[in-house]
Design an enzyme around this catalytic site. Structure first.
Site, PDB file in Angstrom:
ATOM      1  N   LYS A  63      37.854  38.417  37.295  1.00 32.24           N
ATOM      2  CA  LYS A  63      38.700  37.231  37.526  1.00 32.24           C
ATOM      3  C   LYS A  63      37.883  35.956  37.294  1.00 32.24           C
ATOM      4  CE  LYS A  63      42.472  39.333  38.544  1.00 32.24           C
ATOM      5  NZ  LYS A  63      43.542  39.332  37.551  1.00 32.24           N
ATOM      6  N   TYR A  86      35.723  43.858  40.016  1.00 33.74           N
ATOM      7  CA  TYR A  86      37.086  43.317  39.874  1.00 33.74           C
ATOM      8  C   TYR A  86      37.057  41.794  40.021  1.00 33.74           C
ATOM      9  CZ  TYR A  86      41.644  41.665  41.411  1.00 33.74           C
ATOM     10  OH  TYR A  86      42.792  40.917  41.554  1.00 33.74           O
ATOM     11  N   SER A 107      42.460  35.132  41.765  1.00 30.14           N
ATOM     12  CA  SER A 107      42.444  35.668  43.123  1.00 30.14           C
ATOM     13  C   SER A 107      41.469  34.879  43.991  1.00 30.14           C
ATOM     14  CB  SER A 107      41.987  37.123  43.036  1.00 30.14           C
ATOM     15  OG  SER A 107      41.625  37.594  44.302  1.00 30.14           O
TER      16      SER A 107
END
Ligand code: NAD
Ligand code: UDP
Length: 351
Positions: free
Chosen positions: A153, A149, A124
Site C-alpha cells: 500500500k 501487505y 489503508s
C-alpha cells in the site's frame, strides 16, 4: 462515460457499486474473482434493479485491461483490486508484491496509454505503521509498515505521487481506510472471508451464528481503557459513499494535488471488548471470549482524524457501531455460509 472498478466483486467494491449507481454513475467491473464470487454481483443487480457489466480478468494482464479500455469509454478508475491478508503477505511476500504492486503498475500503464488520468486508490491506515498518537492525521509519517501487505500500500501511494508529479494531468485520490465492517442494510450483501476469518468482526459474526466457539482476544494488557486493542471501525456503506465523494472531487474545480490523501474513518476508537458488547446488544447472542497473548505486529490504538475528508470531500461517517453490528449480524444470520451456499444452490435463494 464509465468508471472502471477493479476488484468490484469484493467486499468494499460491491457495496460501492450500489452507491455509485444511486449517485447516477455508470461503471464496468473488472475482477479476477480470486477472492470473490460472482454471486456478490448478482446481489448488487437485485438491489439496484438493473444489469451490470462485468469483465473477468487480472490487473496484471495488460492485454485484458486494454481490451476493456478498447471496448468501453472509461474516464476514471476506482482501484480496489488487491490481496489483503496480512498473515499471508508475511508468508508469501512475492505474491503480494506481484499482485498488488505489479498489478497496479500494469493498470497505470494502460490508463496512461488510453489517456485515462483519474484514479481513486484503496489504501489503508496500515501505511502509518505504529503511529505516535491517535487521532492520526494525514501528514503523520508513513512507510514504517509492519508487514508486506502494508508495504504494498505504501509503495503504491509513492508510485501514484511520482506519476502525478511527472504528468500534471494525472489526478489521484488516495483513501486510507481504517477498519471497514458491517454490511448492506438489505441483509443480502456483506463480508465473506475464505476459511477462518483473520479480522475481528467476521469472527464475532461467525460466533453469533454458531460457526465458531469463542473469540480469542489478542492481548488484554494494552494501554487502553480496558486493556484490549482500540480501532476505528467504519461501516462499509459509509466507506462506499466516500468513494462517490472522491469521484465527484476528482472531476471538480476544487480538486487540488495538495489535498488528495484522506483518512476514511469515524474518528472514534472502540476496543475489542466494546465491539463484543455492542455485538451482543445488536444480536441478542452470547459472544464467549478468552483473553490470550498479543498477536504479533498488532498495535494498541489506531483511530483517524477524519476532518480533512469532511472539509474537502464533504464526507463524514454517519453510521454507529450499533448499526455496524446490527447489519453484520443480519447478513451473517441470513447467510451463515456467506455467498457460497447460494452458488451451490444455483442462485435459488429467495430475497
Ligand atoms: P476483497 O478481497 O473482498 O476485494 C478485492 C477484490 O479484488 C476481490 O474481488 C478479488 O477477487 C479482486 N482481485 C484481487 N487481485 C486481483 C487481480 N490481480 N486482478 C483482478 N482482481 C483482483 O477486499 P476488500 O475488503 O473489498 O478490499 C478492497 C481493497 O481495499 C483492497 O485493495 C484492500 O487492500 C483495501 N483495504 C481493505 C481493508 C479491509 O479491511 N477490508 C482495509 C484497508 C484497505
Ligand atoms: N482481534 C482479536 N481477535 C481476533 C481478531 C482481531 O482480538 O480474532 C483484535 C486485534 O488484536 C485488533 C482488533 O481486534 O486489536 C482489530 O483487528 P483486525 O484484524 O480486525 O484489524 P486490524 O486493525 O488488526 O487490521
Amino acid at each position: 462515460m464509465n468508471i472502471l472498478i477493479t476488484g468490484g466483486a469484493g467486499y468494499i467494491g460491491s457495496h460501492t457499486l450500489i452507491e455509485l449507481d444511486n449517485a447516477g454513475y455508470s461503471f464496468i467491473i473488472f475482477d479476477n474473482l480470486s477472492n470473490a464470487p460472482t454471486e456478490s454481483l448478482n446481489r448488487v443487480e437485485k438491489i439496484i434493479n438493473k444489469s451490470i457489466i462485468f469483465e473477468q480478468g487480472d490487473i496484471r494482464d495488460a492485454q485484458a485491461l486494454k481490451n476493456v479500455f478498447l471496448n468501453y469509454s472509461i474516464n476514471s478508475v476506482i482501484h480496489f483490486a488487491g490481496l489483503k491478508a496480512v498473515g499471508e503477505s508475511v508468508a508469501q511476500p512475492l505474491k503480494y508484491y506481484d499482485n498488488n504492486v505489479v498489478g497496479t503498475l500494469r493498470l497505470l500503464e494502460v490508463m496512461q496509454e488510453f489517456h485515462c488520468k483519474k484514479i481513486v486508490f484503496s489504501s489503508s491506515a496500515t501505511v502509518y505503521g505504529d503511529p505516535e498518537s491517535s487521532p492520526i492525521k494525514e501528514d503523520f509519517p508513513t512507510g514504517a509498515t509492519t508487514n508486506p501487505y502494508g508495504r504494498t500500500k505504501y509503495i503504491i501511494e509513492e508510485i501514484l505521487k511520482d506519476l502525478c508529479v511527472s504528468d500534471p494531468e494525472f489526478k489521484s485520490v488516495i483513501l486510507r481506510y481504517f477498519n471497514p465492517v458491517g454490511a448492506h442494510e438489505s441483509g443480502t450483501m456483506g463480508e465473506d472471508p475464505n476459511g477462518i476469518p483473520n479480522n475481528l468482526m467476521p469472527f464475532i459474526s461467525q460466533i453469533a451464528v454458531g460457526k465458531r466457539e469463542y473469540l480469542k482476544v489478542f492481548g488484554g494488557d494494552y494501554a487502553t481503557h480496558d486493556g484490549t486493542g482500540v480501532r476505528d471501525y467504519i461501516h462499509v456503506v459509509d466507506l462506499a459513499l466516500a468513494h462517490v465523494k472522491a469521484i465527484d472531487y476528482l472531476s471538480s474545480e476544487q480538486f487540488s494535488r495538495e489535498h488528495s490523501i484522506f483518512n476514511i474513518g469515524t474518528g472514534q476508537g472502540y476496543s475489542v471488548l466494546d465491539m463484543v458488547k455492542a455485538y451482543v446488544k445488536a444480536s441478542d447472542k452470547k459472544i464467549p471470549y478468552k483473553i490470550i497473548e498479543r498477536r504479533a505486529g498488532d498495535i494498541a490504538t489506531c483511530f483517524a482524524c477524519p476532518n480533512y475528508a469532511k472539509e474537502i470531500l464533504d464526507w463524514e461517517a454517519t453510521r454507529t457501531i450499533d448499526d455496524m453490528c446490527k447489519d453484520s449480524y443480519q447478513w451473517q444470520s441470513n447467510n451463515p455460509d456467506g455467498y457460497k451456499n447460494l452458488q451451490e444452490n444455483n442462485g435459488s435463494f429467495k430475497f
